[in-house]
Design a protein around this motif. Structure first.
Motif, short mmCIF file in Angstrom:
data_model
loop_
_atom_site.label_atom_id
_atom_site.label_comp_id
_atom_site.label_asym_id
_atom_site.label_seq_id
_atom_site.Cartn_x
_atom_site.Cartn_y
_atom_site.Cartn_z
N GLY A 269 26.60 45.78 42.87
CA GLY A 269 27.86 46.37 42.44
C GLY A 269 28.09 47.69 43.15
N GLY A 270 29.10 48.42 42.70
CA GLY A 270 29.38 49.73 43.26
C GLY A 270 30.59 49.76 44.16
N GLY A 271 30.76 50.88 44.85
CA GLY A 271 31.92 51.06 45.69
C GLY A 271 33.16 51.37 44.86
N ARG A 272 34.29 50.94 45.33
CA ARG A 272 35.54 51.21 44.63
C ARG A 272 35.66 50.39 43.35
NH1 ARG A 272 39.99 50.79 49.53
NH2 ARG A 272 39.06 52.35 50.94
N ARG A 273 36.35 50.97 42.38
CA ARG A 273 36.67 50.23 41.16
C ARG A 273 38.12 49.74 41.22
NH1 ARG A 273 33.56 54.66 38.90
NH2 ARG A 273 35.48 55.83 38.48
N SER A 274 38.40 48.70 40.45
CA SER A 274 39.75 48.13 40.43
C SER A 274 40.49 48.59 39.18
CB SER A 274 39.67 46.60 40.45
OG SER A 274 39.13 46.13 39.22
N THR A 275 41.74 48.18 39.07
CA THR A 275 42.53 48.48 37.89
C THR A 275 42.15 47.51 36.76
OG1 THR A 275 44.29 47.03 38.69
CG2 THR A 275 44.43 49.37 39.25
N ALA A 276 42.48 47.91 35.54
CA ALA A 276 42.20 47.07 34.37
C ALA A 276 43.36 47.20 33.39
CB ALA A 276 40.89 47.49 33.71
N ASP A 277 43.57 46.16 32.62
CA ASP A 277 44.70 46.09 31.69
C ASP A 277 44.17 45.93 30.26
OD1 ASP A 277 46.87 44.97 30.06
OD2 ASP A 277 47.96 44.76 31.94
N LEU A 278 44.48 46.91 29.41
CA LEU A 278 43.99 46.86 28.04
C LEU A 278 44.68 45.78 27.22
CD1 LEU A 278 43.66 50.66 27.19
CD2 LEU A 278 41.89 49.08 27.95
N ALA A 279 45.93 45.48 27.54
CA ALA A 279 46.67 44.48 26.77
C ALA A 279 46.12 43.08 27.00
CB ALA A 279 48.15 44.54 27.11
N THR A 280 45.84 42.76 28.24
CA THR A 280 45.32 41.42 28.55
C THR A 280 43.80 41.34 28.47
OG1 THR A 280 45.19 41.89 30.92
CG2 THR A 280 47.27 40.99 30.07
N LYS A 281 43.15 42.50 28.37
CA LYS A 281 41.69 42.59 28.33
C LYS A 281 41.06 42.05 29.61
CE LYS A 281 41.52 40.20 24.52
NZ LYS A 281 40.98 39.49 23.33
N ARG A 282 41.73 42.31 30.73
CA ARG A 282 41.25 41.80 32.00
C ARG A 282 41.22 42.91 33.05
NH1 ARG A 282 39.93 38.39 29.18
NH2 ARG A 282 40.31 36.14 29.26
N ALA A 283 40.21 42.87 33.90
CA ALA A 283 40.11 43.76 35.05
C ALA A 283 40.39 42.97 36.31
CB ALA A 283 38.73 44.41 35.13
N ARG A 284 41.08 43.58 37.23
CA ARG A 284 41.43 42.89 38.47
C ARG A 284 40.21 42.81 39.39
NH1 ARG A 284 43.01 44.79 43.51
NH2 ARG A 284 44.18 43.29 44.77
N LEU A 285 39.91 41.63 39.86
CA LEU A 285 38.81 41.44 40.80
C LEU A 285 39.36 41.50 42.21
CD1 LEU A 285 35.77 40.86 40.78
CD2 LEU A 285 36.32 38.44 41.00
N ASP A 286 38.81 42.39 43.02
CA ASP A 286 39.30 42.62 44.37
C ASP A 286 38.33 42.01 45.38
OD1 ASP A 286 40.32 43.50 46.74
OD2 ASP A 286 40.06 45.63 46.34
N PRO A 287 38.66 40.84 45.98
CA PRO A 287 37.75 40.21 46.95
C PRO A 287 37.45 41.11 48.14
CG PRO A 287 39.49 38.69 46.30
CD PRO A 287 39.88 40.03 45.77
N MET A 288 38.41 41.95 48.52
CA MET A 288 38.18 42.83 49.65
C MET A 288 37.08 43.84 49.36
SD MET A 288 39.97 41.70 52.04
CE MET A 288 39.60 43.03 53.17
N ASN A 289 36.95 44.21 48.09
CA ASN A 289 35.88 45.15 47.76
C ASN A 289 34.51 44.52 47.98
OD1 ASN A 289 35.18 47.88 46.67
ND2 ASN A 289 34.11 46.62 45.17
N THR A 290 34.40 43.21 47.68
CA THR A 290 33.13 42.53 47.93
C THR A 290 32.79 42.58 49.42
OG1 THR A 290 33.55 41.05 46.07
CG2 THR A 290 31.86 40.39 47.64
N LEU A 291 33.80 42.37 50.26
CA LEU A 291 33.57 42.44 51.71
C LEU A 291 33.19 43.86 52.13
CD1 LEU A 291 36.48 40.19 53.03
CD2 LEU A 291 34.07 39.59 52.74
#
Length: 388
Positions: A269-291
């Motif tokens: 893990g690590g690096g940049r973090r993504s945005t997250a939505d409290l209403a949907t209870k979901r965090a955005r997964l960024d494939p570019m961050n994995t790269l």
């Protein structure tokens, strides 16, 4: 009375939020003899407590947090006798590594500064570290080694405390979304979406990234925002990476970390973090961050460059403006306590937070210094903390 009638429930303490902090507090409150109702919107440990990296580290923490962290490490070491499960805790060590002279100097300064707080670290050159940890990459110039830290399985830890709390007599209610919290002269009343009401003179809010909204109902706002850490796991290879390995770089993208489980997979893990939505209870997964993570992970452990990533994920975490949690009593409401906003570094603290909050609630005091984490600090100027 019919079988479907809603019966008010009362206890000494209500805990809102069944993550690691809430479940551990519920368990330890029972050791003090207090009755407890733990309310969890989904399943115990399902949110950030179950989707984090699993780091059980003390080094790199804000120095006044080390008494809490040390207490927690002691509890981690005796989980089987305490709750009957070990949550796959491996005290295999933790190393912070760097490729720059400036970051190396910062590690050395921290190693000096943390010793009076009860943490002994060993500083090594890159060559010394590679002699001890052959998997470390050739670019590493300085290493800080904490031999008694390690890692555990976040999918197991909070549910284990939840089960232990239930066995100890706590009432653990899952699928119980809180829709309102009121207080009269005697009790807090917490109503859930199914119409049930729960009453207690004492209340702890441990609802993670959702804690800000609940605290705000008591006119205690916290500068906290939801974000999603980016994690993944590789295909397995023979088990040979024992310690957790993390980058101490001051550059956000370079701040990656990894650990190998005994089944052979490497979690990272690590690096940049993504945005997250409290209403949907979901965090955005960024494939570019994995790269983006991969070359920095390969700098730590070159073997990472040859491995396939088989799964990635994220979770909703709450990050407070000064990177420190909200922990302790309310500044305005008697009987109200907070334990949320652990900024992505709460997993190691979980057992210690539970023990400390239970002690504070049950006895009115604790020897663990909590003033730096008090909600009232946002009424005064506090320097921002940046960990190594």
């Amino acid at each position: 009375m019919t079988a479907f009638a809603r019966v008010p429930a009362r206890a000494d303490v209500i805990i809102v939020g069944g993550g690691f902090m809430g479940a551990a507090t519920a368990f330890f409150l029972r050791t003090h003899g207090l009755s407890v109702i733990l309310l969890e919107r989904d399943l115990v440990g399902q949110a950030a407590s179950g989707t984090n990296f699993g780091n059980v580290r003390r080094q790199g923490r804000y120095l006044p947090q080390l008494p809490l962290s040390n207490r927690s490490r002691e509890i981690w070491g005796r989980l089987p006798e305490l709750i009957g499960e070990d949550a796959e805790f491996l005290p295999a060590g933790h190393i912070l590594v760097t490729t720059s002279e400036e970051d190396g100097a910062r590690l050395e300064q921290y190693a000096r500064d943390c010793k009076p707080w009860g943490l002994d670290l060993t500083m090594m050159t890159g060559d010394q570290a590679r002699a001890m940890f052959p998997m470390v990459g050739p670019d590493i110039r300085a290493v800080s080694y904490s031999p008694h830290d390690g890692h555990a399985n976040p999918r197991l830890a909070a549910p284990a405390f939840g089960r232990a709390a239930r066995r100890a007599g706590a009432r653990v209610v899952e699928q119980a979304e809180v829709v309102s919290i009121d207080r009269n002269s005697e009790d807090f009343t917490v109503e859930t979406a199914d119409g049930n009401r729960y009453h207690a003179p004492l209340l702890q809010i441990s609802s993670g990234a959702w804690g800000r909204a609940m605290a705000a109902t008591f006119e205690e706002d916290v500068p906290m925002a939801p974000q999603g850490p980016q994690m993944g796991v590789t295909e397995p290879l023979p088990y040979r990476i024992h310690p957790v390995i993390g980058s101490a770089s001051s550059v956000t993208e370079e701040g990656v970390y990894l650990r190998q489980v005994k089944r052979g997979n490497i979690v990272f893990g690590g690096g940049r973090r993504s945005t997250a939505d409290l209403a949907t209870k979901r965090a955005r997964l960024d494939p570019m961050n994995t790269l983006r993570q991969m070359p920095y992970l390969a700098r730590l452990v070159p073997a990472m460059a040859r491995l396939r990533v088989i799964r990635t994920w994220s979770g909703v975490e709450g990050y407070v403006q000064d990177s420190l949690p909200i922990m302790g009593p309310s500044d305005r409401i008697p009987g109200l306590f907070y334990a949320f906003g652990f900024c992505g570094h709460g997993f190691q603290l979980g057992p210690g937070v539970g023990a400390t909050m239970a002690e504070l609630i049950a006895t009115g005091r604790t020897d663990i210094p909590l003033d730096p984490f008090h909600v009232s600090r946002f009424q005064r100027t506090v320097p921002t903390h940046t960990a190594p």
